[in-house]
Write a protein that holds these residues in place. Structure first.
Motif, mmCIF file in Angstrom:
data_model
loop_
_atom_site.group_PDB
_atom_site.id
_atom_site.type_symbol
_atom_site.label_atom_id
_atom_site.label_comp_id
_atom_site.label_asym_id
_atom_site.label_seq_id
_atom_site.Cartn_x
_atom_site.Cartn_y
_atom_site.Cartn_z
ATOM 1 N N GLN A 179 21.901 61.989 63.957
ATOM 2 C CA GLN A 179 20.649 61.675 63.267
ATOM 3 C C GLN A 179 20.814 60.697 62.105
ATOM 4 O O GLN A 179 19.861 60.440 61.373
ATOM 5 N N ALA A 180 22.021 60.149 61.943
ATOM 6 C CA ALA A 180 22.299 59.327 60.763
ATOM 7 C C ALA A 180 22.148 57.835 61.013
ATOM 8 O O ALA A 180 22.361 57.035 60.101
ATOM 9 N N TYR A 181 21.819 57.441 62.260
ATOM 10 C CA TYR A 181 21.655 56.027 62.606
ATOM 11 C C TYR A 181 22.959 55.248 62.434
ATOM 12 O O TYR A 181 22.967 54.085 62.021
ATOM 13 N N LEU A 182 24.082 55.854 62.791
ATOM 14 C CA LEU A 182 25.391 55.232 62.592
ATOM 15 C C LEU A 182 25.480 53.874 63.286
ATOM 16 O O LEU A 182 25.493 53.781 64.512
ATOM 17 N N GLY A 183 25.548 52.802 62.526
ATOM 18 C CA GLY A 183 25.830 51.464 63.044
ATOM 19 C C GLY A 183 24.793 50.847 63.953
ATOM 20 O O GLY A 183 25.033 49.780 64.527
ATOM 21 N N VAL A 184 23.614 51.465 64.085
ATOM 22 C CA VAL A 184 22.640 50.996 65.071
ATOM 23 C C VAL A 184 21.794 49.836 64.529
ATOM 24 O O VAL A 184 21.722 49.595 63.321
ATOM 25 N N THR A 185 21.143 49.147 65.444
ATOM 26 C CA THR A 185 20.109 48.180 65.089
ATOM 27 C C THR A 185 18.793 48.929 64.980
ATOM 28 O O THR A 185 18.385 49.605 65.930
ATOM 29 N N VAL A 186 18.121 48.838 63.826
ATOM 30 C CA VAL A 186 16.875 49.578 63.639
ATOM 31 C C VAL A 186 15.682 48.625 63.594
ATOM 32 O O VAL A 186 15.751 47.531 63.046
ATOM 33 N N GLY A 187 14.576 49.069 64.219
ATOM 34 C CA GLY A 187 13.340 48.317 64.288
ATOM 35 C C GLY A 187 12.282 49.132 65.038
ATOM 36 O O GLY A 187 12.600 50.179 65.587
ATOM 37 N N ARG A 188 11.009 48.730 65.134
ATOM 38 C CA ARG A 188 10.544 47.468 64.608
ATOM 39 C C ARG A 188 10.621 47.354 63.089
ATOM 40 O O ARG A 188 10.737 46.232 62.578
ATOM 41 N N TYR A 189 10.490 48.489 62.402
ATOM 42 C CA TYR A 189 10.466 48.372 60.949
ATOM 43 C C TYR A 189 11.493 49.310 60.337
ATOM 44 O O TYR A 189 11.332 50.524 60.349
ATOM 45 N N ALA A 190 12.566 48.726 59.792
ATOM 46 C CA ALA A 190 13.576 49.511 59.095
ATOM 47 C C ALA A 190 12.964 50.170 57.861
ATOM 48 O O ALA A 190 12.077 49.616 57.221
ATOM 49 N N ASN A 191 13.451 51.372 57.558
ATOM 50 C CA ASN A 191 12.965 52.159 56.432
ATOM 51 C C ASN A 191 11.613 52.799 56.778
ATOM 52 O O ASN A 191 11.273 52.941 57.949
ATOM 53 N N ARG A 192 10.841 53.153 55.777
ATOM 54 C CA ARG A 192 9.690 54.027 55.983
ATOM 55 C C ARG A 192 8.361 53.288 55.897
ATOM 56 O O ARG A 192 8.206 52.347 55.125
ATOM 57 N N ILE A 193 7.395 53.777 56.692
ATOM 58 C CA ILE A 193 5.995 53.372 56.574
ATOM 59 C C ILE A 193 5.204 54.642 56.294
ATOM 60 O O ILE A 193 5.195 55.574 57.110
ATOM 61 N N HIS B 48 22.401 49.488 60.502
ATOM 62 C CA HIS B 48 22.538 50.701 59.689
ATOM 63 C C HIS B 48 23.987 51.179 59.654
ATOM 64 O O HIS B 48 24.269 52.374 59.783
ATOM 65 N N ALA B 49 24.915 50.247 59.458
ATOM 66 C CA ALA B 49 26.329 50.615 59.358
ATOM 67 C C ALA B 49 26.595 51.383 58.070
ATOM 68 O O ALA B 49 26.026 51.083 57.025
ATOM 69 N N TYR B 50 27.488 52.375 58.179
ATOM 70 C CA TYR B 50 27.999 53.088 57.005
ATOM 71 C C TYR B 50 29.453 52.688 56.804
ATOM 72 O O TYR B 50 30.251 52.729 57.744
ATOM 73 N N TRP C 299 23.929 50.190 73.972
ATOM 74 C CA TRP C 299 22.930 51.208 73.649
ATOM 75 C C TRP C 299 22.657 51.163 72.140
ATOM 76 O O TRP C 299 23.540 51.395 71.324
ATOM 77 N N GLY C 300 21.437 50.795 71.793
ATOM 78 C CA GLY C 300 21.089 50.657 70.382
ATOM 79 C C GLY C 300 21.618 49.402 69.733
ATOM 80 O O GLY C 300 21.489 49.245 68.518
ATOM 81 N N ALA C 301 22.227 48.491 70.532
ATOM 82 C CA ALA C 301 22.889 47.298 69.976
ATOM 83 C C ALA C 301 23.724 47.719 68.770
ATOM 84 O O ALA C 301 23.589 47.216 67.656
ATOM 85 N N THR C 302 24.622 48.687 69.011
ATOM 86 C CA THR C 302 25.298 49.433 67.958
ATOM 87 C C THR C 302 26.653 48.840 67.603
ATOM 88 O O THR C 302 27.427 48.462 68.484
ATOM 89 N N TRP C 303 26.939 48.823 66.305
ATOM 90 C CA TRP C 303 28.248 48.456 65.775
ATOM 91 C C TRP C 303 29.058 49.740 65.664
ATOM 92 O O TRP C 303 28.821 50.576 64.798
ATOM 93 N N LEU C 304 30.027 49.903 66.554
ATOM 94 C CA LEU C 304 30.741 51.170 66.683
ATOM 95 C C LEU C 304 31.922 51.304 65.744
ATOM 96 O O LEU C 304 32.217 52.400 65.255
ATOM 97 N N SER C 305 32.649 50.218 65.522
ATOM 98 C CA SER C 305 33.930 50.310 64.838
ATOM 99 C C SER C 305 34.258 48.994 64.150
ATOM 100 O O SER C 305 33.844 47.922 64.604
ATOM 101 N N CYS C 306 35.004 49.088 63.046
ATOM 102 C CA CYS C 306 35.484 47.901 62.336
ATOM 103 C C CYS C 306 36.845 48.235 61.749
ATOM 104 O O CYS C 306 36.945 49.019 60.796
ATOM 105 N N LYS C 307 37.893 47.662 62.318
ATOM 106 C CA LYS C 307 39.258 47.942 61.878
ATOM 107 C C LYS C 307 39.874 46.676 61.307
ATOM 108 O O LYS C 307 39.724 45.593 61.856
ATOM 109 N N ILE C 308 40.591 46.857 60.195
ATOM 110 C CA ILE C 308 41.234 45.720 59.534
ATOM 111 C C ILE C 308 42.699 46.059 59.246
ATOM 112 O O ILE C 308 43.037 47.220 59.009
#
Length: 342
Positions: free
Chosen positions: A65-79, A173-175, A34-43
């Motif tokens: 609403q923060a777009y945590l780890g998701v794939t954003v498109g068609r256009y990332a950022n603002r138009i 949009h990973a944080y 869902w959202g082609a989302t990056w959920l977690s990264c542990k090291i």
């Protein structure tokens, strides 16, 4: 090693599909269709697995609403004003941030991607976006793949092709928080270095309001590593409550290096994209954590390789990308590499 699982029910009535990749160093990432989302990264840090990616419970991804780890498109950022001119026509988009469009409107982060293929160290997702989706023209097919290497790199590759000219600007949009991504910690104590000589000023809504500006002599100069807090809320940052600006990259790789406050953990970013959006989590407050609590402002930093914002309305920036031509393949990549010093 790849492990697959599923949990809960998505809005389409089917369970969320989860994919966990682990390398021989012990680094582990988790992905969701869902959202082609990056959920977690542990090291591994001091013989324990440490989370460095902000995240929340799976069901909370539908409402955060923060777009945590998701794939954003068609256009990332603002138009700006949710419209632009293309090939002599005015294209009107669906607005989702006041009168503007942010991250593609009801975009690629808000739907299920198909699992194209997967293996021991990678997963590839695909999505079809029909002509008219959120106002954009053209039938677009996109793919995104995540690969975990033995060098503790997460390599993200984007592909796309459209049957009409269309704006296309995909990113993740990973944080990150290299001190404490689970409970939260002030990311302004991190150290940041950028290979960039220019940044793009924006207004209070994040819309570009001036030409590219030299970083020299400004609070946007990260050519030498400095603590993010050092020049915080100075100059143009006052309009956006912190850093939320695109930096034009000079082509040197890595383009960015982020260090934890104690310098033990470093994250380097390399990319084929022309710019890097730095967002210091200025409006993160209220975003749910994995622990059932909420993050506060400035507890994560997004390092988003992409084209310059509002490029469809700025022909002078289209030399850096942002408009995908009819039937011409779109390809971009990002590498996030994590290193731990003992």
């Amino acid at each position: 090693m790849l492990r697959q699982s599923h949990t809960g029910l998505a809005p389409d009535g089917k369970p969320f599909k989860l994919f966990t990749l682990t390398n021989q160093q012990g680094m582990c990432i988790q992905l969701m269709d869902w959202g082609a989302t990056w959920l977690s990264c542990k090291i591994p840090v001091n013989n324990q697995l440490q989370e460095v990616l902000l995240g929340c419970h799976i069901q909370d991804y539908l409402t955060q609403q923060a777009y945590l780890g998701v794939t954003v498109g068609r256009y990332a950022n603002r138009i700006a004003n949710s419209r632009f001119r293309l090939n002599g026509k005015t294209i009107y988009l669906n607005a989702n941030q006041g009168k503007h469009q942010l991250h593609g409107g009801k975009g690629f982060d808000k739907g299920r991607w198909q699992v194209e293929k997967c293996g021991d160290n990678f997963v590839q997702f695909s999505l079809f976006s029909a002509d008219g989706d959120q106002g954009f023209v053209g039938n677009l097919q996109v793919k995104v793949s995540y690969r975990l290497t033995e060098k503790n790199q997460v390599r993200i590759e984007f592909e796309g092709i459209c049957d009409q000219d269309t704006p296309l600007n995909l990113t993740n949009h990973a944080y990150f928080n290299l001190d404490d991504a689970s409970a939260g910690a002030d990311v302004r104590q991190h150290w940041l270095q950028l290979n960039s000589e220019q940044f793009l000023p924006v207004d209070q809504q994040g819309i570009p309001n001036a030409p590219l500006k030299a970083v020299q002599g400004t609070s946007f100069d990260f050519r030498q590593a400095k603590m993010i807090a050092q020049d915080f809320l100075q100059q143009e940052q006052r309009l956006t409550k912190g850093y939320d600006h695109a930096f034009l990259l000079n082509g040197t790789q890595p383009c960015a290096i982020l260090h934890s406050s104690n310098r033990q953990i470093s994250l380097s970013v390399s990319t084929s994209q022309p710019a890097l959006q730095i967002y210091t989590g200025n409006y993160l407050a209220g975003t749910p954590t994995r622990l059932g609590k909420t993050y506060q402002d400035y507890q994560g930093i997004a390092l988003e390789p992409e084209c310059l914002p509002d490029t469809p309305n700025h022909p002078e920036w289209q030399k850096y990308g942002g408009i995908s031509k009819k039937n011409q393949p779109y390809r971009q990549w990002i590498v996030y590499e994590i290193n731990v010093s003992n």
